[in-house]
Structures are given as structure tokens and as C-alpha cells.
Design a protein around this motif. Structure first.
Motif, short mmCIF file in Angstrom:
data_model
loop_
_atom_site.label_atom_id
_atom_site.label_comp_id
_atom_site.label_asym_id
_atom_site.label_seq_id
_atom_site.Cartn_x
_atom_site.Cartn_y
_atom_site.Cartn_z
N ALA A 47 23.50 -27.58 -10.11
CA ALA A 47 24.66 -26.99 -9.49
C ALA A 47 25.07 -28.21 -8.51
O ALA A 47 24.54 -29.06 -8.28
CB ALA A 47 24.20 -25.64 -8.75
N ALA A 48 26.46 -27.89 -7.81
CA ALA A 48 26.88 -28.89 -6.96
C ALA A 48 27.71 -27.97 -5.99
O ALA A 48 28.27 -26.98 -6.22
CB ALA A 48 27.78 -29.84 -7.60
N LEU A 49 27.74 -28.41 -4.64
CA LEU A 49 28.56 -28.06 -3.60
C LEU A 49 29.30 -29.08 -3.14
O LEU A 49 29.17 -30.29 -2.99
CB LEU A 49 27.55 -27.50 -2.63
N ILE A 50 30.53 -28.40 -2.65
CA ILE A 50 31.42 -29.26 -1.77
C ILE A 50 31.78 -28.57 -0.52
O ILE A 50 32.16 -27.16 -0.80
CB ILE A 50 32.92 -29.57 -2.63
N SER A 51 31.62 -29.01 0.66
CA SER A 51 31.74 -28.27 1.91
C SER A 51 32.41 -29.10 2.93
O SER A 51 31.82 -30.08 3.07
CB SER A 51 30.25 -27.62 2.31
N SER A 52 33.07 -28.48 3.78
CA SER A 52 33.30 -29.06 5.28
C SER A 52 32.43 -29.46 5.99
O SER A 52 32.34 -30.45 6.79
CB SER A 52 34.27 -27.99 5.78
N GLU A 53 31.45 -28.65 5.92
CA GLU A 53 30.23 -29.05 6.95
C GLU A 53 28.96 -28.84 6.06
O GLU A 53 28.83 -27.92 5.19
CB GLU A 53 30.04 -28.01 8.13
N MET A 54 28.08 -29.60 6.35
CA MET A 54 26.50 -29.37 5.80
C MET A 54 26.03 -27.78 5.98
O MET A 54 25.99 -27.44 7.15
CB MET A 54 25.44 -30.35 6.31
N LEU A 55 25.54 -27.15 4.82
CA LEU A 55 25.20 -25.57 4.96
C LEU A 55 23.89 -25.26 5.30
O LEU A 55 23.44 -24.52 6.12
CB LEU A 55 25.76 -25.11 3.72
N THR A 56 22.84 -26.42 5.27
CA THR A 56 21.70 -26.44 5.32
C THR A 56 21.04 -27.49 6.49
O THR A 56 21.81 -28.48 6.47
CB THR A 56 20.74 -26.35 4.01
N GLU A 57 19.98 -27.32 6.76
CA GLU A 57 19.39 -28.26 7.69
C GLU A 57 18.65 -29.58 6.99
O GLU A 57 18.30 -30.47 7.51
CB GLU A 57 18.29 -27.76 8.54
N ASP A 58 18.39 -29.48 5.63
CA ASP A 58 17.85 -30.41 5.02
C ASP A 58 18.81 -31.31 4.44
O ASP A 58 19.63 -31.41 3.42
CB ASP A 58 17.20 -29.89 3.48
N GLU A 59 19.09 -32.32 5.48
CA GLU A 59 20.39 -33.23 5.40
C GLU A 59 20.49 -34.24 4.01
O GLU A 59 21.42 -34.57 3.64
CB GLU A 59 20.46 -33.98 6.67
N HIS A 60 18.92 -34.31 3.80
CA HIS A 60 18.98 -35.44 2.65
C HIS A 60 19.69 -35.12 1.28
O HIS A 60 20.04 -35.77 0.49
CB HIS A 60 17.60 -35.74 2.24
N PHE A 61 20.01 -33.88 1.12
CA PHE A 61 20.75 -33.32 -0.06
C PHE A 61 22.37 -33.59 0.06
O PHE A 61 22.88 -33.59 -0.93
CB PHE A 61 20.54 -31.71 -0.29
N TRP A 62 22.68 -33.63 1.36
CA TRP A 62 24.22 -33.90 1.68
C TRP A 62 24.67 -35.35 1.63
O TRP A 62 24.17 -36.36 2.15
CB TRP A 62 24.59 -32.95 2.72
N LYS A 63 25.70 -35.53 1.03
CA LYS A 63 26.43 -36.92 0.99
C LYS A 63 27.94 -36.70 1.47
O LYS A 63 28.78 -35.91 0.88
CB LYS A 63 26.41 -37.50 -0.34
N GLU A 64 28.35 -37.44 2.35
CA GLU A 64 29.54 -37.61 2.84
C GLU A 64 30.57 -38.09 1.89
O GLU A 64 30.13 -39.34 1.41
CB GLU A 64 29.54 -38.26 4.28
#
Length: 295
Positions: free
Chosen positions: A251-268
Motif C-alpha cells: 500500500a502507499a500513503l500520502i499525508s500532510s504530516e507523518m502519521l506514525t512515529e516510525d519516521e523511516h517509513f516516511w519520505k518527504e
């Protein structure tokens, strides 16, 4: 300054994304963490797809604050979908009304926006003159987002783009749309900022732009997480993200803010870029033209 989240992938309960994460969209409606405006209480919207019923999405909008709407919380716990857009609003252009709540539905498409065309009212009449009849008649509200989408759809048709559009055609259409708006501002001597953090989807593919005409003055956050598996922890009931190899479970997510504390999943998403997430979860980045180069 609005906040939003978009999901594409294996069917999931909407509540798992907009309610249960540490920094959920509901949480952001009263305490946004990456925004100068922490409260986004001027309404919300949820658009989702069920391809077994029809290709056009369902849409639920309200002018109530998201944190205090029992209908939203109840429906989010029972809607299961492979693709949805959810948005909480802090009104800028256009009053607090159902007609101005994101996301907006245009045929099989959904679109939502975090940002604004500053001094929009000064170019609104000229922008209307660029629209074809179909796009003009579609507009029901007053906010700038609807006019952006109407102009994008007008350009889509006038450029002769045939569905499904290629990545380059989408880049070209967004470039032309943003450039058309800035040319109208230039003709009026308007030098204020335009922000286009936008998500557009047809339920099978998702596109997001992170764009600002002056990124040094306004650099709004936008993230994506790709090839992930979403689950709910049985202990604390919060969203957990996991890396997966199987495309069937991704799956994939796009979000204005990181939803979870596991930051390594999120790319700006880089400023002035467009990200495309295809139905197979392949993610590609594309540079958008710098409008100021044309001024």
C-alpha cells in the motif's frame, strides 16, 4: 492551513488510517504538529472508491469539526476501500459550507488541496474565461481549489490527452495549469504566493504535487510512504507500518504530516515535484517547472 491524507492499496478500514495513528487526521484537526495553524475545524471530507459498485467515488462532507462529528467516526469504522482521500479544512478562500469542503469529485476523479492562490479574487474572472463550458458548470463552491481542478480538466481536454494519461502528460498538464494561473497574476501585477499541495486520484492511480511559487517563504510539508503493510496493534490499537515484498499486500500513503512515529517509513516529497503512485505501487518522482522562470 488544511491537512489531508490519501491511501491506495490493499482494502483497509478507513478508521485505521484517519483515527488510530499516533498523529491521525482527527488529531491534526485540533492539534496539527507541522503547521502554523494547529486547528483545522472548518469542516472535513472523505471520498472513497468501491469499483465493484461503480467507478465514481462516494463522498461524505460536513462543516462540523472532524473531532466532533459522530457520523464521521461511525462511518469511518465500517467503510472498507482500496483508495480514499480525507481532508480537514482551515478555511482561506470561500466560506465554511458543504460546497467548499474537500475533496471534490469530478466524474471518476477526487481532488483535495492544502494551500491557496493568494489574491485569488483579483484573478477569478479572468480564470473563468479560460474554462470550457463543462468545467465551468461543474463548479458549485467559491474556493480556489475548485477553480484549479476546473482549469486542470479544461487543459486536460484541450491538450488532447487520452485516458489513461502518461506521467509526462500529467506533468505537462499540471505545469500548464500552474503557469496559466501565474500568468493571470502577473498581468495584474500580483506577486503573492501560490501553494499547490494537491492530491488527485481516479481510484487506481494517485498523483500528488508539492509546489510553491516562492518555496523560501512557504514550504508546506508533504510526505509519502510506499510499499508498506498497514496493521493495527492488538495492544495499543494504533496503526503500525511494515515493509513488505509482496506487491499483493503493499500500500502507499500520502499525508500532510507523518502519521506514525516510525519516521523511516516516511519520505518527504521534494519541493516543486510531483509523485505518481501506480496501481502496482510503483512510485516515481517528476520535477515540475519553476513558474518564476516564465515571469
Amino acid at each position: 492551513m488544511c491537512r489531508f491524507v490519501a491511501y491506495l492499496g490493499e482494502p483497509i478500514i478507513v478508521e485505521d488510517i484517519i483515527v488510530k495513528p499516533t498523529n491521525s487526521l482527527i488529531h491534526q484537526s485540533y492539534d496539527a504538529e507541522e503547521s502554523l495553524m494547529t486547528v483545522n475545524g472548518d469542516g472535513f471530507g472523505l471520498g472513497w472508491y468501491n469499483s465493484q459498485v461503480r467507478k465514481e467515488p462516494g463522498l461524505f462532507t460536513s462543516v462540523l469539526p472532524a473531532w466532533n462529528d459522530k457520523n464521521l467516526l461511525s462511518n469511518a469504522s465500517i467503510i472498507k476501500t482500496n483508495c480514499f482521500l480525507a481532508h480537514i479544512r482551515a478555511a482561506t478562500t470561500g466560506g465554511v459550507s458543504i460546497e467548499n469542503c474537500h475533496p471534490f469529485k469530478y466524474d471518476e476523479y477526487l481532488m483535495m488541496h492544502n494551500g491557496s492562490i493568494q489574491d485569488f479574487e483579483k484573478i477569478k474572472l479572468k480564470l473563468v474565461s479560460l474554462l470550457d463550458e463543462e468545467a465551468f458548470l461543474w463548479i458549485k463552491g467559491q474556493n480556489d481549489t475548485q477553480y484549479i481542478l476546473a482549469l486542470f480538466m479544461t487543459n486536460f481536454r484541450e491538450m488532447g490527452i487520452v485516458k489513461p494519461a502518461s506521467h509526462q502528460e500529467l506533468v505537462d498538464c499540471f505545469n500548464k495549469t500552474y503557469l496559466d494561473i501565474e500568468k493571470l497574476k502577473l498581468a495584474k501585477g500580483i506577486v503573492s504566493i501560490s501553494n499547490y499541495n494537491i492530491v488527485l486520484t481516479n481510484g487506481e492511480r494517485m498523483i500528488a504535487t508539492r509546489y510553491c511559487t516562492d518555496p523560501e517563504k512557504d514550504n508546506r510539508s508533504l510526505y509519502f510512504a510506499e510499499k508498506i503493510s498497514c496493521s493495527i496493534d492488538s495492544h495499543d490499537k494504533e496503526l503500525k507500518l511494515d515493509d513488505v515484498v509482496s506487491q499483493e499486500r503493499s500500500a502507499a500513503l500520502i499525508s500532510s504530516e507523518m502519521l506514525t512515529e516510525d519516521e523511516h517509513f516516511w519520505k518527504e516529497i521534494p519541493m516543486n515535484h510531483m509523485v505518481v503512485i501506480d496501481s502496482d505501487m510503483d512510485v516515481t518522482l517528476h520535477k515540475l517547472a519553476e513558474v518564476k522562470n516564465y515571469a
